[in-house]
Design an enzyme around this catalytic site. Structure first.
Site, mmCIF file in Angstrom:
data_model
loop_
_atom_site.group_PDB
_atom_site.id
_atom_site.type_symbol
_atom_site.label_atom_id
_atom_site.label_comp_id
_atom_site.label_asym_id
_atom_site.label_seq_id
_atom_site.Cartn_x
_atom_site.Cartn_y
_atom_site.Cartn_z
ATOM 1 N N SER C 50 9.200 -1.706 10.954
ATOM 2 C CA SER C 50 8.936 -0.463 10.253
ATOM 3 C C SER C 50 9.138 -0.752 8.771
ATOM 4 C CB SER C 50 9.880 0.623 10.741
ATOM 5 O OG SER C 50 9.478 1.866 10.204
ATOM 6 N N GLU C 51 8.189 -0.304 7.937
ATOM 7 C CA GLU C 51 8.177 -0.762 6.546
ATOM 8 C C GLU C 51 9.376 -0.305 5.734
ATOM 9 O OE1 GLU C 51 5.897 1.167 8.014
ATOM 10 O OE2 GLU C 51 5.008 2.629 6.638
ATOM 11 N N ASN C 52 10.128 0.678 6.239
ATOM 12 C CA ASN C 52 11.338 1.066 5.525
ATOM 13 C C ASN C 52 12.483 0.078 5.732
ATOM 14 O OD1 ASN C 52 11.140 2.149 8.165
ATOM 15 N ND2 ASN C 52 12.897 3.467 7.797
ATOM 16 N N SER C 92 10.931 -6.249 3.053
ATOM 17 C CA SER C 92 10.045 -5.653 4.045
ATOM 18 C C SER C 92 8.578 -5.893 3.686
ATOM 19 C CB SER C 92 10.314 -4.152 4.145
ATOM 20 O OG SER C 92 9.532 -3.582 5.161
#
Lengths: 223, 262, 223, 262
Positions: C50-52, C92
């Site tokens: 997840s990009e967070n 990320s």
């Protein structure tokens, strides 16, 4: 003049350490610079960075002791200390290049009147290692160079223009030698302190560019 | 003197942030990753004309209260109190909820520079790392490319993206020691970790302050060199303006619950 | 034709999940993509990013549970899982932009015959959020877009040239819609699968560019 | 099938590294931060004409044996066995000791591209992060600038530095799990952490493999996505060619001891 007193390595390191202010983040190069860690002025808390990726480490261990996974940039094992952190090389040079270090102290072969530094290759050897020197010279808020004032042959190391390979241009802020303390300013080289027994004229005679003698020029202060 | 970056209050921590400053606001968008109390202190100070750098632009405290957050203010507190002139953000508006930022944007009361999320992270890092810029392939052939230099490197097109420099970074971390060493929790590291040290002054709001030496060298996420000031969150939250939860927020929360159960 | 069976959201997600190979690293966008996590083919181990800033997390928590410091990019709380790691945003997107993800799955508004994707702003709204979409579209080794084949008004979303704001050019590899599975190749759009009861001609009639019907074109395979 | 990146042997881990490959070699220069056994396996394979990317170019196992290292081979094993055509490095030679790399360099048997250490780290990261290049102020006005593009940004001069791409990265870590998540110890993170994921294939040599889930999410330094293969070090070290410690190494060690006590 040859008999005059010159500062030894430890004393030069002691003079350098006087520059460390409370809370400063400081990187010390191999050689004389690393000795400065032993002379932090009493009551000041100074945090040392080593470019191989540690910050806030303790003293160099005694021989035979030490953890091989905890070394300084000179490969010497150091002790962990409260507050120490470790990180990878990209992060370490983010710190260095990004201007987060207050002071970088390095050895030098030549320093020019504009503050150019040459310290990674002596022409005779033709081969040298850049290592972290270029990043440290460019990145630190303040660059202090510590070196002997003249070569073994008596030639000036403080020069008009570096003849050795340049590490970084216009980067040196303070120069501590075995006979003088010189500030590199936009106006030129300002002689601030001289070794005990030396006159500004005697320092000038071993220096290629013209020195501006500070009105307050005095004997090197060690305490 | 021992290094001590701990400030006695949130108000003192932000006391020197002037009108017109550029401030980075850490976190992803969720309030848990946001320096809520620093933002509130900034509003109390009455600062104006800020340029903000953040991932999103706030959802408002009502939304977070409905989700049970203890400290519910996010960047919306700056938006609704008219502290912002311009926002640099990657996800300024929501697909499911019209936030105050969108309303002000539509009313022409704020400016927006929208930046792809990875480019935002990289431009912030460039400032922190002393780089003059980076070439990214992201955004080529899109609106993001407009007005920017491009370059073909190794047969591929890249956009030159410049560092985003800021005066202050307001970040949220989990634990800190007096040197400013920080540890984050899970997905709340996000832009907090990226922004730490990227502005001239970094201020961290933390859950807990521990003794120097309690954080293991290999577990520290942000070395203290990147952090200038620390403030610890209080046990209790005191709400500045107690108000009813808005109808908008209730509706948005309903939608959220539906999406979640979907 | 309006009465024909179209895949619902869950079934589209199921079809997408068939693409996940053993050991794949996958990022799922908000909406239908995130549902695909529920349909990983039996026996395959797939790792979600997840990009967070989290990798290898577990399922979405039930309402009211969950740790607010552990959310996916949609802000939903997820469970920790063995092997999970957390990192900052620069890391990320090093992962995302650097081509380390095997698959990125995203929703879409329009996909062009060259594989251009538009998915961050509908022209009527005039305001939208780019978020991580541009990086994910450019960076992942393989981009799968999942969307309805036509707009609510019945206009094709698979178009010659995108009229909406572009997210990324020439980036979509596979398109899963509610009536077809289309591969984007250098030669054009190849129709690989159709929804039950649909003919390639019927799919073509709702598609702007000309489809190349794969000789092996068949009904959508879900298992 | 469960993901399992653990390889049964060092030889199998490097079996597909061909002649002429570009390989990143992690670590700083100290043997503790070096993937010693992977390097030895590479020599056993008999690979030739490598281009290497590393901080330094090896001091030789004698030096490390004198310091008590259990696994004493560093990059020198590739140098003295004539595996290298070209080295990209920041500190290839030593001021206190003439290493085999320097001898070969003086003899014209290897090529060298010397890169400032921070630029080396950043170029490696650029490859990992999919960037086309970065502008650094480091090296302006020096030999490093020669032949490179420069650009004035915001009144300051920068050099364009391009990504260093590689086929394989051989790194050393402390702990790993079967997904390839890695944890390093203290200063042995160094270029190992930077190189992980920067090459097409990353191979990690580790002290210990733990169960999936034993490494806490917030303590993992290198997420497993960056790691392709793992090999664990054996209990015992078996020396390939047992030989007397050279006079050079003994002298160097003496010098080191002097420096250390200085």
């Amino acid at each position: 003049m040859e008999d005059k007193f010159k500062l030894d390595r430890e004393t030069m390191a002691l003079r350098v350490a006087k520059e460390f202010q409370d809370g400063n983040y400081v990187n010390l190069g191999i050689g004389i610079p690393v000795l400065a860690a032993n002379y932090i002025p009493v009551g000041r808390e100074v945090v040392f960075q080593s470019e191989n990726g540690i910050l806030g480490f303790g003293e160099i261990t005694t021989l035979g002791e030490g953890d091989p996974d905890l070394v300084n940039a000179g490969g010497q094992t150091v002790r962990p200390a409260p507050g120490m952190s470790a990180f990878d090389h990209a992060e370490s040079f983010t710190m260095i290049r990004g201007g987060h270090l207050d002071i970088s102290v390095m050895g030098g072969f030549q320093v020019s009147e504009k503050g150019d530094l040459a310290n990674y290759m002596v022409p005779e050897r033709k081969i040298g290692s850049i290592g972290g020197a270029m990043d440290l010279a460019v990145g630190a808020k303040r660059l202090i160079v510590v070196m002997n004032h003249v070569t073994k042959d008596g030639k000036p190391r403080v020069v008009r223009k570096c003849t050795y390979h340049i590490t970084a241009i216009e980067s040196v802020n303070l120069l501590v030698t075995d006979i003088a303390v010189i500030e590199i300013t936009d106006n030129g080289l300002v002689l601030k302190e001289v070794a005990p027994g030396w006159t500004p004229e005697e320092v000038q005679s071993l220096t290629e560019p013209t020195l501006i003698v500070d009105p307050d020029c005095h004997e090197i202060e060690l305490m | 003197m021992p290094i001590n970056k701990i400030m006695p209050s949130f108000d003192e921590a932000v006391a020197d942030i002037p009108d017109g400053a550029t401030i980075m606001i850490g976190g992803f968008g969720t309030v848990a990753s946001t320096a809520s109390l620093l933002l509130e202190a900034l509003v109390r100070k009455g600062v104006k004309n800020l340029t903000t750098v953040s991932n999103s632009c706030g959802f408002g405290k009502d939304v977070w209260k409905l989700m049970g957050a203890k400290f519910p203010e996010d960047m919306d507190v700056l938006v609704r109190n008219n502290c912002i002139k311009k926002a640099i953000a990657s996800a300024p508006v929501s697909a499911v909820y019209q936030n105050n930022f969108e309303k002000k944007l539509r009313a022409g009361e704020v400016e927006l520079e929208m930046v792809p999320q990875g480019t935002l992270a990289e431009r912030i890092r460039a400032a922190k790392a002393g780089l003059g810029g980076v070439y990214t392939p992201v955004g080529t052939g899109t609106a993001v490319e407009e007005g920017k230099e491009t370059k073909i490197i190794d047969g591929k097109k890249y956009i030159l993206e410049l560092p985003i420099k800021a005066d202050f970074a307001l970040i949220k971390a989990h634990k800190a020691d007096r040197w400013g060493n920080l540890v984050y929790r899970y997905s709340s590291r996000t832009f907090n970790g990226t922004m730490a040290g990227a502005a001239k002054v970094t201020i961290a709001e933390v859950d807990e302050i521990v003794e120097l030496g309690e954080l293991a060298p290999d577990e520290i996420h942000t070395p203290g060199i990147y952090v200038d000031r620390l403030v610890v969150r209080p046990e209790k939250y005191e709400e500045a303006d107690e108000a009813e939860i808005s109808q908008d927020a209730k509706e948005s929360h309903e939608k959220y619950l539906e999406r979640k159960s979907a």
